[in-house]
Enzyme design. Sequence first.
Site, short mmCIF file in Angstrom:
data_model
loop_
_atom_site.label_atom_id
_atom_site.label_comp_id
_atom_site.label_asym_id
_atom_site.label_seq_id
_atom_site.Cartn_x
_atom_site.Cartn_y
_atom_site.Cartn_z
CG ASP A 26 -2.06 0.95 1.13
OD1 ASP A 26 -2.30 1.47 0.02
OD2 ASP A 26 -2.71 1.21 2.15
N GLY A 27 0.33 2.31 -0.57
CA GLY A 27 1.00 3.61 -0.49
C GLY A 27 1.62 4.10 -1.79
CD1 TRP A 31 7.48 6.62 -2.58
CD2 TRP A 31 7.03 7.01 -4.74
NE1 TRP A 31 8.68 6.70 -3.25
CE2 TRP A 31 8.43 6.95 -4.57
CE3 TRP A 31 6.51 7.25 -6.01
CZ2 TRP A 31 9.33 7.10 -5.64
CZ3 TRP A 31 7.41 7.42 -7.08
CH2 TRP A 31 8.80 7.34 -6.89
CG HIS A 43 0.28 1.95 -9.31
ND1 HIS A 43 0.00 1.61 -8.02
CD2 HIS A 43 -0.80 2.65 -9.76
CE1 HIS A 43 -1.20 2.07 -7.69
NE2 HIS A 43 -1.70 2.71 -8.72
CG ASN A 74 -7.39 -2.29 -6.13
OD1 ASN A 74 -6.44 -3.05 -5.93
ND2 ASN A 74 -7.68 -1.32 -5.28
CG LEU A 201 -6.62 -7.95 8.30
CD1 LEU A 201 -7.26 -9.15 8.95
CD2 LEU A 201 -5.14 -8.24 8.00
CD GLU A 213 2.58 -13.36 15.53
OE1 GLU A 213 2.61 -12.17 15.91
OE2 GLU A 213 2.09 -14.29 16.21
C1 FPP Z 1 -1.71 0.21 -3.46
O1 FPP Z 1 -1.29 1.55 -3.49
C2 FPP Z 1 -1.17 -0.57 -4.57
C3 FPP Z 1 -1.92 -1.16 -5.56
C4 FPP Z 1 -3.38 -1.09 -5.60
C5 FPP Z 1 -1.31 -1.90 -6.67
C6 FPP Z 1 -0.05 -2.65 -6.39
C7 FPP Z 1 0.63 -2.85 -7.68
C8 FPP Z 1 1.98 -2.81 -7.91
C9 FPP Z 1 2.96 -2.65 -6.82
C10 FPP Z 1 2.54 -2.89 -9.28
C11 FPP Z 1 2.28 -4.12 -10.10
C12 FPP Z 1 2.37 -5.40 -9.39
C13 FPP Z 1 3.14 -6.45 -9.70
C14 FPP Z 1 2.96 -7.70 -8.92
C15 FPP Z 1 4.19 -6.43 -10.74
P1 FPP Z 1 -2.42 2.67 -3.55
O2 FPP Z 1 -2.58 3.07 -4.97
O3 FPP Z 1 -3.66 2.20 -2.87
O4 FPP Z 1 -1.72 3.81 -2.71
P2 FPP Z 1 -2.47 4.94 -1.87
O5 FPP Z 1 -3.23 4.25 -0.78
O6 FPP Z 1 -1.33 5.76 -1.36
O7 FPP Z 1 -3.35 5.70 -2.82
#
Ligand code: FPP
Length: 246
Positions: A26-27, A31, A43, A74, A201, A213
């Site tokens: 997350d995050g 970022w 991402h 999502n 979660l 954990e």
């Molecule tokens: C959450 O951050 C992240 C996601 C919804 C996507 C995760 C995807 C990747 C790390 C890239 C592709 C994955 C792979 C396995 C190659 P957020 O967008 O919810 O962040 P925020 O809460 O700060 O808005």
Amino acid sequence: MTSQAADSPAVPNFDRVPRHVAIIMDGNGRWAKNRKLPRIEGHRQGTKSVEAAIKAARELGVEYLTLYAFSVENWNRPALEVKSLMLLLMESLKRYAEELSENQIALKAIGRLDDLPENVREQIKITEQKTARNAKMTLLLALSYGGRVELVEGVRKLALMVKSGKLQPEQIDETLIANSLYTTGIPDPDLLIRTSGEMRLSNFLPWQTIYTELYVTPTLWPDFGREDFFAAVSEYNKRERRFGGV
Ligand code: FPP
């Protein structure tokens, strides 16, 4: 991911290495926002952390690493973000295929895979097939994953077996339910890491995490590296796991 960089610090020697680590990444959005960049840049940077986590897990001898890459919720994000995430996923799957094999890692996707675009499904299938015999670690990618939906699908499977007379309702036990889920045959996570400080979660592995954990770090996912993974496992080593006993 292939080889340890010459200047990478040594791999710590832990008493207990979790067999299964699950991560809520997350995050990424925050970022990017902090840098006045579009969310997709978060991402994109996040894929580097994915590589670092896979590498760290493999170095420690973790057997299963489950990454929450895309939830059923999502799909409600702006269409452009969803499209960009799918593209990023495709690119990464193509790029990782060889490296996964070099490192003896098998890929398995879990979730409502039918919801994914055809080309992504196809790429997943190709990468799964190419890596299927790799036995050192399994990388589980949760895609269009929702814990409640997983349970609904499992319950339907069991209900159909009851309806056809193959199963008596009294025979339904915890093992049968566990085997009706996407994670059948995979041990429950020992450690769940969540980045960016959120204490929830988010519909991730509700059946499987009852004794897991939890480790929450304020670090945003794109900043999460190899050392952060080791720090989480170090904290896990300080925990006493009682599984409801004394
Ligand atoms: C959450 O951050 C992240 C996601 C919804 C996507 C995760 C995807 C990747 C790390 C890239 C592709 C994955 C792979 C396995 C190659 P957020 O967008 O919810 O962040 P925020 O809460 O700060 O808005």
